[in-house]
Design a protein around this motif. Structure first.
Motif, mmCIF file in Angstrom:
data_model
loop_
_atom_site.group_PDB
_atom_site.id
_atom_site.type_symbol
_atom_site.label_atom_id
_atom_site.label_comp_id
_atom_site.label_asym_id
_atom_site.label_seq_id
_atom_site.Cartn_x
_atom_site.Cartn_y
_atom_site.Cartn_z
ATOM 1 N N GLN A 181 0.835 -1.202 0.000
ATOM 2 C CA GLN A 181 0.000 0.000 0.000
ATOM 3 C C GLN A 181 0.873 1.255 0.000
ATOM 4 N N VAL A 182 0.274 2.379 -0.371
ATOM 5 C CA VAL A 182 0.998 3.642 -0.469
ATOM 6 C C VAL A 182 0.624 4.550 0.702
ATOM 7 N N VAL A 183 1.642 5.092 1.345
ATOM 8 C CA VAL A 183 1.440 6.044 2.446
ATOM 9 C C VAL A 183 1.345 7.441 1.851
ATOM 10 N N ASP A 184 0.173 8.061 1.972
ATOM 11 C CA ASP A 184 0.020 9.454 1.536
ATOM 12 C C ASP A 184 0.391 10.403 2.670
ATOM 13 N N ASP A 185 -0.187 10.171 3.811
ATOM 14 C CA ASP A 185 0.053 10.960 5.025
ATOM 15 C C ASP A 185 0.468 9.989 6.122
ATOM 16 N N PRO A 186 1.648 10.179 6.710
ATOM 17 C CA PRO A 186 2.107 9.247 7.749
ATOM 18 C C PRO A 186 1.145 9.119 8.925
ATOM 19 N N LYS A 187 0.277 10.122 9.108
ATOM 20 C CA LYS A 187 -0.673 10.089 10.220
ATOM 21 C C LYS A 187 -1.954 9.347 9.867
ATOM 22 N N GLU A 188 -2.074 8.954 8.588
ATOM 23 C CA GLU A 188 -3.262 8.256 8.114
ATOM 24 C C GLU A 188 -2.876 6.871 7.598
ATOM 25 N N PRO A 189 -3.815 5.920 7.644
ATOM 26 C CA PRO A 189 -3.511 4.576 7.132
ATOM 27 C C PRO A 189 -3.172 4.609 5.637
ATOM 28 N N ALA A 190 -2.228 3.780 5.244
ATOM 29 C CA ALA A 190 -1.883 3.653 3.835
ATOM 30 C C ALA A 190 -3.060 3.062 3.055
ATOM 31 N N SER A 191 -3.008 3.192 1.725
ATOM 32 C CA SER A 191 -4.118 2.699 0.907
ATOM 33 C C SER A 191 -3.590 2.062 -0.371
ATOM 34 N N TYR A 192 -4.415 1.227 -0.982
ATOM 35 C CA TYR A 192 -4.065 0.628 -2.258
ATOM 36 C C TYR A 192 -4.268 1.636 -3.380
ATOM 37 N N LYS A 193 -3.331 1.680 -4.316
ATOM 38 C CA LYS A 193 -3.474 2.521 -5.502
ATOM 39 C C LYS A 193 -3.742 1.593 -6.678
ATOM 40 N N VAL A 194 -4.995 1.226 -6.828
ATOM 41 C CA VAL A 194 -5.401 0.339 -7.909
ATOM 42 C C VAL A 194 -6.566 0.987 -8.632
ATOM 43 N N GLY A 195 -6.882 0.497 -9.808
ATOM 44 C CA GLY A 195 -7.984 1.083 -10.553
ATOM 45 C C GLY A 195 -8.188 0.385 -11.870
ATOM 46 N N GLN A 196 -9.265 0.724 -12.523
ATOM 47 C CA GLN A 196 -9.558 0.161 -13.836
ATOM 48 C C GLN A 196 -8.707 0.873 -14.884
ATOM 49 N N THR A 197 -7.911 0.121 -15.611
ATOM 50 C CA THR A 197 -7.034 0.718 -16.619
ATOM 51 C C THR A 197 -7.755 0.777 -17.961
ATOM 52 N N LYS A 198 -8.201 1.959 -18.313
ATOM 53 C CA LYS A 198 -8.884 2.147 -19.590
ATOM 54 C C LYS A 198 -7.901 2.411 -20.721
ATOM 55 N N ASN A 199 -6.775 3.031 -20.397
ATOM 56 C CA ASN A 199 -5.807 3.347 -21.455
ATOM 57 C C ASN A 199 -4.363 3.081 -21.030
ATOM 58 N N GLY A 200 -4.182 2.441 -19.900
ATOM 59 C CA GLY A 200 -2.833 2.136 -19.437
ATOM 60 C C GLY A 200 -2.150 3.304 -18.756
ATOM 61 N N MET A 201 -2.838 4.439 -18.668
ATOM 62 C CA MET A 201 -2.230 5.647 -18.118
ATOM 63 C C MET A 201 -2.248 5.651 -16.596
ATOM 64 N N GLU A 202 -3.208 4.952 -15.978
ATOM 65 C CA GLU A 202 -3.366 5.008 -14.537
ATOM 66 C C GLU A 202 -2.103 4.523 -13.819
ATOM 67 N N SER A 203 -1.826 5.151 -12.696
ATOM 68 C CA SER A 203 -0.587 4.850 -11.980
ATOM 69 C C SER A 203 -0.783 3.684 -11.024
ATOM 70 N N ASN A 204 -1.174 2.515 -11.570
ATOM 71 C CA ASN A 204 -1.414 1.358 -10.723
ATOM 72 C C ASN A 204 -0.547 0.172 -11.132
ATOM 73 N N LEU A 205 0.620 0.453 -11.711
ATOM 74 C CA LEU A 205 1.554 -0.607 -12.067
ATOM 75 C C LEU A 205 2.308 -1.045 -10.814
ATOM 76 N N HIS A 206 2.193 -2.323 -10.496
ATOM 77 C CA HIS A 206 2.846 -2.891 -9.313
ATOM 78 C C HIS A 206 3.868 -3.932 -9.750
ATOM 79 N N ILE A 207 5.050 -3.915 -9.110
ATOM 80 C CA ILE A 207 6.150 -4.782 -9.508
ATOM 81 C C ILE A 207 6.934 -5.187 -8.255
ATOM 82 N N SER A 208 7.406 -6.420 -8.242
ATOM 83 C CA SER A 208 8.338 -6.814 -7.185
ATOM 84 C C SER A 208 9.699 -6.197 -7.483
ATOM 85 N N ALA A 209 10.498 -6.032 -6.450
ATOM 86 C CA ALA A 209 11.834 -5.465 -6.639
ATOM 87 C C ALA A 209 12.675 -6.347 -7.566
#
Length: 326
Positions: A181-209
């Motif tokens: 998950q992605v931490v936006d604000d350290p004082k708030e719980p992290a969240s998943y950055k996922v979404g429906q990719t209509k054109n591949g532009m969305e920033s939801n590409l996930h990769i292992s190191a």
């Protein structure tokens, strides 16, 4: 040998409030270091980071788009980097595009910007300056999707990911236990950055190191007989127009490339010529140093991980440390 790099990773993780980090280094096509620390989120009972953890790489996805653009050039779907954009984007005002070329669009030298209402305007003349904007990514995504008749992630899956055996690289649309998950604000719980990719532009590409490092190694090895050597060369060599301001970064097809060391480049002055790097706002960075036959993938999960005006310092410092180690 690698302790300075591990210490750097851990220091940045704590300083910038990432909940997790990873570092994978390949030398001569072999993994010589794997380091994982922290957790998938900044909440209790979160899963520890391990080799299967998949980070949101945010804007590092531009290197994937860049490879497809290089394929389009190699296969003649785009005739030349110096083709005028007006020949490919009929829905954008021709006067606004002016002398903008494909070269300008893939090297951040186009001078276009977009307001929140979608209006496109011009900040500077094509090739006169450098600015990191989103409009060129939207345009190039739309173009390669149209040229190939499919979303560019589908193209990559067929032409690159499956032949490479990648199974920890995907544009994710639903949360799962392997996603960090992605931490936006350290004082708030992290969240998943996922979404429906209509054109591949969305920033939801996930990769292992590990697979992020292998993506870099694919480029280091000129395509490994999976991607034509000429495609890799197009993507990873300096392609930007000549700037009057020598402090500006240099780019291949979205990759940041080390030509003559530049003040505003994210690559440090000790990094050898011909090296190249891509990064995302959440912290993931992939550095390839052909002279040393080295690939370094580092991962974080904090939005604006490098913080304000200091981000270039962090990036340059780490790349210099890598150069010093090897």
């Amino acid at each position: 040998m690698f302790q300075p790099l591990i210490s750097y990773i851990e220091d940045i993780k704590e300083r910038n409030h990432s909940s997790g980090a990873a570092l994978v280094i390949l030398k001569d096509n072999q993994i010589v270091l794997e380091h994982y620390s922290g957790y998938h989120a900044n909440t209790n009972n979160s899963r520890p980071i391990d080799a299967t953890s998949q980070f949101n790489v945010a804007s590092a996805r531009k290197s994937y788009l860049g490879l497809v653009a290089a394929f389009a050039l190699y296969e003649g779907k785009i005739k030349s980097l110096d083709d005028l954009a007006v020949h490919y984007f009929e829905n954008i005002d021709k006067e606004m595009l002016g002398k903008t070329t494909i070269r300008h669009l893939v090297t951040h030298s186009h001078g276009l910007h977009q307001r929140e209402d979608g209006t496109i305007f011009r900040e500077f003349e094509p090739g006169a300056n450098w600015a990191y904007r989103g409009i060129n990514i939207i345009m190039m995504t739309e173009l390669v999707n149209r040229l190939y008749g499919k979303r560019f992630p589908e193209f990559l899956e067929e032409r690159v990911f499956k032949p490479m055996g990648f199974n920890e690289t995907a544009w994710q649309t639903e949360p799962n236990e392997k996603l960090v998950q992605v931490v936006d604000d350290p004082k708030e719980p992290a969240s998943y950055k996922v979404g429906q990719t209509k054109n591949g532009m969305e920033s939801n590409l996930h990769i292992s190191a590990r697979e992020f490092a292998r993506w870099g190694n694919l480029h280091l090895n000129n395509g490994m007989d999976i991607v034509p050597r000429e495609v890799i060369q197009l993507a990873t060599h300096v392609q930007n127009p000549s700037y009057k301001n020598n402090d500006l970064p240099q780019n291949g097809l979205f990759w940041f490339v080390q030509g003559t060391p530049a003040k505003h480049s994210e690559l440090g002055e000790r990094v050898p010529k011909g090296s190249y790097q891509i990064l995302g706002v959440t912290g993931p960075t992939l550095l390839v140093i052909p002279e040393y036959n080295v690939v370094v993938a580092k991962m974080f999960n904090k939005q604006y991980n490098y913080g304000g005006s200091n981000y270039l310092h962090y990036l340059r410092e780490f790349s210099n440390l890598v150069a010093d180690v090897f």
